[in-house]
Design an enzyme around this catalytic site. Structure first.
Site, mmCIF file in Angstrom:
data_model
loop_
_atom_site.group_PDB
_atom_site.id
_atom_site.type_symbol
_atom_site.label_atom_id
_atom_site.label_comp_id
_atom_site.label_asym_id
_atom_site.label_seq_id
_atom_site.Cartn_x
_atom_site.Cartn_y
_atom_site.Cartn_z
ATOM 1 N N ASP A 1 0.838 -1.213 0.000
ATOM 2 C CA ASP A 1 0.000 0.000 0.000
ATOM 3 C C ASP A 1 0.869 1.257 0.000
ATOM 4 O O ASP A 1 2.063 1.207 0.335
ATOM 5 C CB ASP A 1 -0.961 0.006 1.199
ATOM 6 C CG ASP A 1 -0.259 -0.022 2.553
ATOM 7 O OD1 ASP A 1 0.763 -0.725 2.688
ATOM 8 O OD2 ASP A 1 -0.722 0.670 3.471
ATOM 9 N N GLU B 1 0.077 -1.329 5.626
ATOM 10 C CA GLU B 1 1.206 -0.951 6.479
ATOM 11 C C GLU B 1 1.116 0.519 6.854
ATOM 12 O O GLU B 1 1.350 0.902 8.000
ATOM 13 C CB GLU B 1 2.540 -1.222 5.756
ATOM 14 C CG GLU B 1 3.770 -1.071 6.643
ATOM 15 C CD GLU B 1 4.387 0.323 6.638
ATOM 16 O OE1 GLU B 1 5.299 0.563 7.428
ATOM 17 O OE2 GLU B 1 3.943 1.198 5.863
HETATM 18 ZN ZN LIG Z 1 7.022 2.224 3.745
#
Ligand SMILES: [Zn+2]
Length: 389
Positions: free
Chosen positions: A78, A140
Protein backbone atom coordinates in the site's frame (compact mmCIF):
# COMPACT_ATOMS: atom_id res chain seq x y z
CA UNK A 1 32.69 0.38 -13.68
CA UNK A 2 29.69 -0.62 -11.61
CA UNK A 3 26.34 -0.55 -13.38
CA UNK A 4 24.26 2.44 -12.30
CA UNK A 5 20.98 1.40 -13.85
CA UNK A 6 18.81 -1.57 -12.93
CA UNK A 7 18.03 -4.40 -15.35
CA UNK A 8 15.23 -3.67 -17.85
CA UNK A 9 13.11 -6.39 -16.28
CA UNK A 10 13.59 -5.04 -12.74
CA UNK A 11 12.74 -1.53 -13.81
CA UNK A 12 9.71 -2.70 -15.79
CA UNK A 13 8.33 -4.52 -12.74
CA UNK A 14 8.87 -1.47 -10.53
CA UNK A 15 7.04 0.69 -13.10
CA UNK A 16 4.20 -1.79 -13.41
CA UNK A 17 3.63 -1.74 -9.66
CA UNK A 18 3.83 2.06 -9.35
CA UNK A 19 1.12 2.32 -12.04
CA UNK A 20 -1.36 0.37 -9.89
CA UNK A 21 -3.25 2.54 -7.40
CA UNK A 22 -2.79 0.89 -4.00
CA UNK A 23 -3.50 3.81 -1.68
CA UNK A 24 -4.23 2.14 1.66
CA UNK A 25 -7.95 2.85 1.60
CA UNK A 26 -8.31 1.13 -1.79
CA UNK A 27 -8.07 -2.54 -2.72
CA UNK A 28 -4.59 -3.93 -3.40
CA UNK A 29 -5.90 -7.06 -5.12
CA UNK A 30 -4.95 -6.03 -8.64
CA UNK A 31 -1.34 -5.66 -7.56
CA UNK A 32 -1.38 -8.89 -5.55
CA UNK A 33 -2.93 -10.81 -8.46
CA UNK A 34 -0.40 -9.34 -10.89
CA UNK A 35 2.45 -10.68 -8.76
CA UNK A 36 0.63 -13.94 -7.93
CA UNK A 37 -0.01 -14.68 -11.62
CA UNK A 38 3.68 -14.22 -12.37
CA UNK A 39 4.73 -16.48 -9.50
CA UNK A 40 2.18 -19.15 -10.42
CA UNK A 41 3.48 -19.16 -13.99
CA UNK A 42 6.91 -19.93 -12.57
CA UNK A 43 5.51 -22.66 -10.33
CA UNK A 44 6.14 -20.82 -7.06
CA UNK A 45 3.81 -21.90 -4.23
CA UNK A 46 2.15 -19.02 -2.45
CA UNK A 47 -0.29 -18.20 0.31
CA UNK A 48 -2.73 -15.30 0.35
CA UNK A 49 -4.24 -13.97 3.58
CA UNK A 50 -7.15 -11.60 3.13
CA UNK A 51 -8.59 -8.87 5.30
CA UNK A 52 -12.14 -9.16 6.61
CA UNK A 53 -13.60 -7.26 3.66
CA UNK A 54 -11.84 -9.47 1.11
CA UNK A 55 -10.65 -6.30 -0.68
CA UNK A 56 -7.04 -6.63 0.43
CA UNK A 57 -4.58 -9.45 0.71
CA UNK A 58 -1.07 -10.30 1.82
CA UNK A 59 1.02 -12.52 -0.39
CA UNK A 60 3.57 -14.96 1.01
CA UNK A 61 5.61 -17.11 -1.37
CA UNK A 62 8.56 -19.48 -0.97
CA UNK A 63 11.26 -20.14 -3.55
CA UNK A 64 13.50 -23.15 -3.18
CA UNK A 65 13.12 -26.46 -1.46
CA UNK A 66 10.83 -26.32 1.57
CA UNK A 67 13.37 -26.33 4.35
CA UNK A 68 13.37 -24.59 7.70
CA UNK A 69 14.97 -21.17 7.82
CA UNK A 70 15.67 -18.95 4.89
CA UNK A 71 15.27 -15.25 4.35
CA UNK A 72 12.10 -13.20 4.02
CA UNK A 73 12.13 -10.25 1.62
CA UNK A 74 9.41 -8.04 3.00
CA UNK A 75 7.56 -5.10 1.51
CA UNK A 76 4.21 -3.38 1.96
CA UNK A 77 2.08 -2.98 -1.14
CA UNK A 78 0.00 0.00 0.00
CA UNK A 79 0.95 3.65 -0.38
CA UNK A 80 -0.06 6.91 1.22
CA UNK A 81 -2.47 9.10 -0.82
CA UNK A 82 -1.54 12.26 -2.66
CA UNK A 83 -4.62 14.43 -2.02
CA UNK A 84 -3.73 18.08 -1.74
CA UNK A 85 -0.17 17.58 -2.99
CA UNK A 86 1.01 19.40 -6.10
CA UNK A 87 2.69 16.92 -8.44
CA UNK A 88 4.39 17.84 -11.69
CA UNK A 89 3.07 14.65 -13.26
CA UNK A 90 0.58 11.89 -12.62
CA UNK A 91 1.49 10.10 -9.35
CA UNK A 92 0.68 6.83 -11.14
CA UNK A 93 2.86 7.60 -14.17
CA UNK A 94 5.78 5.35 -13.24
CA UNK A 95 7.79 7.38 -15.72
CA UNK A 96 11.57 7.24 -15.94
CA UNK A 97 13.61 10.34 -16.65
CA UNK A 98 16.52 12.27 -15.17
CA UNK A 99 17.95 9.06 -13.76
CA UNK A 100 14.91 8.45 -11.59
CA UNK A 101 11.74 6.37 -11.44
CA UNK A 102 8.88 8.71 -10.53
CA UNK A 103 5.54 8.08 -8.86
CA UNK A 104 3.78 7.31 -5.61
CA UNK A 105 5.37 4.28 -4.02
CA UNK A 106 8.50 4.37 -6.19
CA UNK A 107 10.67 4.72 -3.07
CA UNK A 108 8.16 3.47 -0.51
CA UNK A 109 8.31 0.67 -1.55
CA UNK A 110 7.32 -0.63 -4.95
CA UNK A 111 10.83 -0.19 -6.33
CA UNK A 112 12.06 -2.83 -3.90
CA UNK A 113 9.10 -5.19 -4.45
CA UNK A 114 9.40 -4.86 -8.23
CA UNK A 115 13.10 -5.77 -8.17
CA UNK A 116 12.41 -8.78 -5.95
CA UNK A 117 9.61 -10.07 -8.20
CA UNK A 118 11.72 -9.53 -11.30
CA UNK A 119 14.50 -11.62 -9.76
CA UNK A 120 12.27 -14.68 -9.25
CA UNK A 121 13.20 -16.55 -12.42
CA UNK A 122 16.94 -16.04 -11.87
CA UNK A 123 16.67 -17.28 -8.29
CA UNK A 124 14.72 -20.35 -9.32
CA UNK A 125 17.37 -21.21 -11.90
CA UNK A 126 20.17 -20.66 -9.41
CA UNK A 127 19.42 -23.61 -7.15
CA UNK A 128 19.17 -21.44 -4.07
CA UNK A 129 21.25 -22.40 -1.06
CA UNK A 130 18.35 -21.45 1.21
CA UNK A 131 14.62 -20.82 0.84
CA UNK A 132 13.75 -17.27 -0.10
CA UNK A 133 10.38 -16.03 1.05
CA UNK A 134 8.41 -13.06 -0.22
CA UNK A 135 6.13 -11.28 2.26
CA UNK A 136 4.09 -8.52 0.62
CA UNK A 137 1.55 -6.96 2.96
CA UNK A 138 -1.44 -4.62 2.91
CA UNK A 139 -2.29 -1.71 5.24
CA UNK A 140 1.21 -0.95 6.48
CA UNK A 141 0.83 2.79 6.06
CA UNK A 142 -2.23 2.92 8.30
CA UNK A 143 -0.77 0.93 11.20
CA UNK A 144 1.00 -2.26 10.02
CA UNK A 145 -2.27 -4.19 10.20
CA UNK A 146 -1.89 -6.58 7.26
CA UNK A 147 1.44 -8.10 8.22
CA UNK A 148 0.06 -9.21 11.57
CA UNK A 149 -2.25 -11.61 9.71
CA UNK A 150 0.60 -12.76 7.53
CA UNK A 151 2.83 -13.50 10.52
CA UNK A 152 -0.01 -15.32 12.32
CA UNK A 153 -0.59 -17.44 9.20
CA UNK A 154 3.10 -18.42 9.07
CA UNK A 155 2.94 -19.51 12.67
CA UNK A 156 -0.20 -21.58 12.03
CA UNK A 157 1.44 -23.18 9.00
CA UNK A 158 4.66 -23.97 10.89
CA UNK A 159 6.79 -21.84 8.55
CA UNK A 160 9.76 -20.45 10.47
CA UNK A 161 12.11 -18.29 8.41
CA UNK A 162 15.41 -17.42 10.10
CA UNK A 163 15.85 -13.86 8.86
CA UNK A 164 13.93 -10.98 7.34
CA UNK A 165 15.01 -8.01 5.24
CA UNK A 166 12.42 -5.23 5.22
CA UNK A 167 13.05 -3.23 2.04
CA UNK A 168 11.99 0.21 3.27
CA UNK A 169 14.05 3.08 1.85
CA UNK A 170 17.35 3.32 3.74
CA UNK A 171 19.55 4.16 0.76
CA UNK A 172 20.71 0.52 0.91
CA UNK A 173 22.32 0.93 4.32
CA UNK A 174 21.30 -1.77 6.79
CA UNK A 175 19.20 -0.06 9.48
CA UNK A 176 19.48 -1.60 12.93
CA UNK A 177 16.79 0.27 14.83
CA UNK A 178 13.75 2.47 14.63
CA UNK A 179 11.33 3.95 17.09
CA UNK A 180 7.85 2.62 17.73
CA UNK A 181 4.70 4.52 16.82
CA UNK A 182 1.71 4.45 19.16
CA UNK A 183 -1.34 6.51 18.35
CA UNK A 184 -4.51 7.19 20.34
CA UNK A 185 -7.73 9.09 19.89
CA UNK A 186 -9.05 10.97 22.90
CA UNK A 187 -12.77 11.82 22.95
CA UNK A 188 -13.74 14.49 25.46
CA UNK A 189 -17.35 14.61 26.58
CA UNK A 190 -18.41 17.98 27.96
CA UNK A 191 -21.75 19.60 28.69
CA UNK A 192 -23.15 22.20 26.30
CA UNK A 193 -24.72 25.54 27.27
CA UNK A 194 -25.24 29.01 25.89
CA UNK A 195 -21.82 30.59 26.19
CA UNK A 196 -23.19 33.29 28.52
CA UNK A 197 -23.77 30.45 31.00
CA UNK A 198 -20.25 29.05 30.67
CA UNK A 199 -19.72 28.33 34.40
CA UNK A 200 -22.68 25.93 34.32
CA UNK A 201 -21.25 23.98 31.41
CA UNK A 202 -18.23 21.74 30.85
CA UNK A 203 -16.18 23.03 27.96
CA UNK A 204 -14.92 20.00 26.05
CA UNK A 205 -12.39 22.00 24.02
CA UNK A 206 -10.86 23.56 27.11
CA UNK A 207 -10.62 20.16 28.80
CA UNK A 208 -9.02 18.73 25.68
CA UNK A 209 -6.58 21.65 25.59
CA UNK A 210 -5.43 20.87 29.13
CA UNK A 211 -4.70 17.30 28.13
CA UNK A 212 -3.03 18.37 24.86
CA UNK A 213 -0.68 20.43 27.01
CA UNK A 214 0.14 17.36 29.08
CA UNK A 215 1.10 15.47 25.91
CA UNK A 216 3.20 18.40 24.68
CA UNK A 217 4.92 18.71 28.08
CA UNK A 218 5.85 15.04 28.02
CA UNK A 219 7.55 15.53 24.66
CA UNK A 220 9.34 18.59 26.01
CA UNK A 221 10.54 16.66 29.06
CA UNK A 222 12.04 13.90 26.89
CA UNK A 223 13.72 16.55 24.75
CA UNK A 224 15.40 18.02 27.86
CA UNK A 225 16.01 14.94 29.97
CA UNK A 226 16.10 11.98 27.59
CA UNK A 227 16.61 9.07 27.62
CA UNK A 228 18.77 9.60 24.53
CA UNK A 229 19.93 7.19 21.87
CA UNK A 230 22.41 8.78 19.53
CA UNK A 231 22.26 7.87 15.89
CA UNK A 232 18.62 8.89 15.51
CA UNK A 233 17.92 12.26 13.86
CA UNK A 234 15.87 13.08 16.94
CA UNK A 235 17.74 11.19 19.68
CA UNK A 236 14.85 10.94 22.18
CA UNK A 237 11.22 9.81 22.26
CA UNK A 238 8.70 12.29 20.88
CA UNK A 239 5.05 13.20 21.42
CA UNK A 240 2.76 15.04 19.01
CA UNK A 241 -0.90 15.93 18.62
CA UNK A 242 -1.89 15.51 14.98
CA UNK A 243 -5.63 16.22 14.72
CA UNK A 244 -8.15 18.11 16.81
CA UNK A 245 -11.84 18.82 16.21
CA UNK A 246 -14.58 20.28 18.37
CA UNK A 247 -17.25 22.90 18.78
CA UNK A 248 -20.17 23.98 16.60
CA UNK A 249 -20.66 27.73 17.16
CA UNK A 250 -18.99 30.74 18.76
CA UNK A 251 -21.74 31.15 21.34
CA UNK A 252 -22.15 27.53 22.43
CA UNK A 253 -19.96 25.92 25.05
CA UNK A 254 -18.85 22.80 23.17
CA UNK A 255 -20.03 19.40 24.35
CA UNK A 256 -17.54 17.42 22.29
CA UNK A 257 -13.90 17.54 21.30
CA UNK A 258 -11.63 14.86 19.85
CA UNK A 259 -7.95 14.82 19.30
CA UNK A 260 -5.42 12.28 18.06
CA UNK A 261 -1.88 12.07 19.38
CA UNK A 262 1.10 9.82 19.14
CA UNK A 263 4.23 8.77 20.91
CA UNK A 264 7.31 7.59 19.05
CA UNK A 265 9.35 5.81 21.65
CA UNK A 266 13.00 4.84 21.56
CA UNK A 267 13.71 1.10 21.58
CA UNK A 268 13.61 0.11 25.24
CA UNK A 269 11.20 2.86 26.29
CA UNK A 270 7.73 1.92 27.46
CA UNK A 271 4.88 3.27 25.33
CA UNK A 272 2.26 1.83 27.68
CA UNK A 273 3.74 3.83 30.54
CA UNK A 274 3.55 6.96 28.38
CA UNK A 275 -0.14 6.37 27.76
CA UNK A 276 -0.68 5.62 31.46
CA UNK A 277 0.71 9.09 32.22
CA UNK A 278 -1.87 10.69 29.91
CA UNK A 279 -4.68 8.66 31.46
CA UNK A 280 -3.58 9.68 34.94
CA UNK A 281 -3.62 13.34 33.93
CA UNK A 282 -7.12 12.89 32.46
CA UNK A 283 -8.29 11.23 35.67
CA UNK A 284 -7.00 14.21 37.63
CA UNK A 285 -9.02 16.61 35.48
CA UNK A 286 -12.27 14.66 35.66
CA UNK A 287 -13.45 15.45 39.22
CA UNK A 288 -13.89 19.17 38.42
CA UNK A 289 -15.74 18.33 35.20
CA UNK A 290 -17.93 15.73 36.87
CA UNK A 291 -18.86 18.09 39.68
CA UNK A 292 -20.84 19.96 37.01
CA UNK A 293 -22.07 16.87 35.14
CA UNK A 294 -21.15 13.28 36.07
CA UNK A 295 -21.56 12.20 32.43
CA UNK A 296 -18.53 14.23 31.32
CA UNK A 297 -14.95 13.01 31.00
CA UNK A 298 -12.30 11.49 28.75
CA UNK A 299 -12.33 8.27 26.72
CA UNK A 300 -9.37 6.78 24.84
CA UNK A 301 -9.24 4.52 21.81
CA UNK A 302 -6.04 3.02 20.39
CA UNK A 303 -5.48 3.82 16.68
CA UNK A 304 -2.31 1.89 16.04
CA UNK A 305 0.64 0.44 17.86
CA UNK A 306 3.81 -0.36 15.94
CA UNK A 307 6.57 -1.69 18.16
CA UNK A 308 10.05 -0.20 18.14
CA UNK A 309 12.76 -2.26 16.49
CA UNK A 310 16.33 -2.84 17.55
CA UNK A 311 18.74 -5.45 16.18
CA UNK A 312 22.18 -6.54 17.37
CA UNK A 313 25.09 -5.85 15.06
CA UNK A 314 26.05 -9.53 14.94
CA UNK A 315 22.67 -11.20 14.51
CA UNK A 316 22.01 -13.23 11.33
CA UNK A 317 19.89 -10.73 9.39
CA UNK A 318 22.29 -7.90 10.08
CA UNK A 319 25.38 -9.91 9.15
CA UNK A 320 23.66 -10.99 5.93
CA UNK A 321 22.56 -7.47 4.99
CA UNK A 322 26.00 -6.02 5.70
CA UNK A 323 27.61 -8.60 3.47
CA UNK A 324 25.08 -8.12 0.69
CA UNK A 325 25.40 -4.32 0.93
CA UNK A 326 29.14 -4.69 0.54
CA UNK A 327 30.20 -2.51 3.43
CA UNK A 328 30.21 -2.33 7.18
CA UNK A 329 28.24 0.90 7.47
CA UNK A 330 24.85 0.75 9.19
CA UNK A 331 22.25 3.31 10.17
CA UNK A 332 19.21 3.97 12.37
CA UNK A 333 15.97 5.29 10.88
CA UNK A 334 13.32 7.58 12.23
CA UNK A 335 10.26 5.97 10.68
CA UNK A 336 8.26 2.95 11.83
CA UNK A 337 8.22 -0.29 9.81
CA UNK A 338 7.03 -3.87 10.07
CA UNK A 339 10.47 -4.89 11.37
CA UNK A 340 9.48 -4.88 15.04
CA UNK A 341 6.59 -7.25 14.29
CA UNK A 342 8.82 -9.77 12.50
CA UNK A 343 11.32 -9.48 15.32
CA UNK A 344 8.64 -10.19 17.91
CA UNK A 345 7.79 -13.32 15.93
CA UNK A 346 11.33 -14.54 16.62
CA UNK A 347 12.77 -13.73 13.19
CA UNK A 348 16.11 -11.92 13.02
CA UNK A 349 15.32 -8.73 11.09
CA UNK A 350 17.01 -5.79 9.43
CA UNK A 351 15.68 -2.87 7.37
CA UNK A 352 17.45 -2.20 4.08
CA UNK A 353 16.06 -0.95 0.78
CA UNK A 354 16.52 1.47 -2.10
CA UNK A 355 15.70 5.17 -2.06
CA UNK A 356 15.42 7.75 0.65
CA UNK A 357 12.67 8.31 3.16
CA UNK A 358 13.05 12.01 2.33
CA UNK A 359 11.15 11.33 -0.91
CA UNK A 360 8.57 8.97 0.60
CA UNK A 361 5.09 10.41 1.17
CA UNK A 362 6.11 13.58 -0.72
CA UNK A 363 4.88 15.11 -3.97
CA UNK A 364 7.03 13.97 -6.91
CA UNK A 365 8.21 10.86 -5.06
CA UNK A 366 11.07 9.16 -6.82
CA UNK A 367 13.81 6.60 -6.46
CA UNK A 368 17.06 6.94 -8.36
CA UNK A 369 18.02 4.29 -10.89
CA UNK A 370 21.37 4.11 -9.13
CA UNK A 371 19.64 3.06 -5.91
CA UNK A 372 17.59 0.45 -7.77
CA UNK A 373 20.80 -0.89 -9.35
CA UNK A 374 22.45 -1.11 -5.92
CA UNK A 375 19.42 -2.97 -4.61
CA UNK A 376 19.62 -5.44 -7.50
CA UNK A 377 23.28 -6.11 -6.75
CA UNK A 378 22.34 -6.66 -3.10
CA UNK A 379 19.56 -9.10 -4.05
CA UNK A 380 21.83 -10.90 -6.48
CA UNK A 381 24.09 -11.82 -3.58
CA UNK A 382 21.34 -14.06 -2.18
CA UNK A 383 22.24 -16.59 -4.89
CA UNK A 384 25.62 -17.29 -3.37
CA UNK A 385 25.88 -20.22 -0.97
CA UNK A 386 27.60 -18.14 1.69
CA UNK A 387 24.26 -16.43 2.15
CA UNK A 388 22.98 -19.49 4.04
CA UNK A 389 20.95 -18.31 6.93
ZN1 LIG B 1 7.02 2.22 3.75
Amino acid sequence: MQSVVPSPEGLAWAQRLVRLDTVSEHSNLELIETIADHLRTLGVPLRLTRDESGRKANLFATLGAPRPGGVILSGHTDTVPWDGQVWSEDPLSGSVHDGRLWGRGSADMKGFIGLVVARTRAWLEADLPLPLHYAFSYDEEVGCFGVRHLIADLKDAGIAPAACIVGEPTQMLPALAHKGVHRWRCCVKGRAAHSSLAPRAVNAIEAAARLVTVVADMGERWRREGPFQHGFDVPHSTAAVGVIAGGIADNIVPADCRFNYEFRELPGSDAQAMQAEVRAAAAALEPAMQAVDPATGFAFEPICSIPAFSADADEPAVRLARRLAGGGETTLVAFGTEAGLFQRAGISTVVCGPGSIAQAHQADEYVTLEQLARCEAFLDGLRRPAAAC
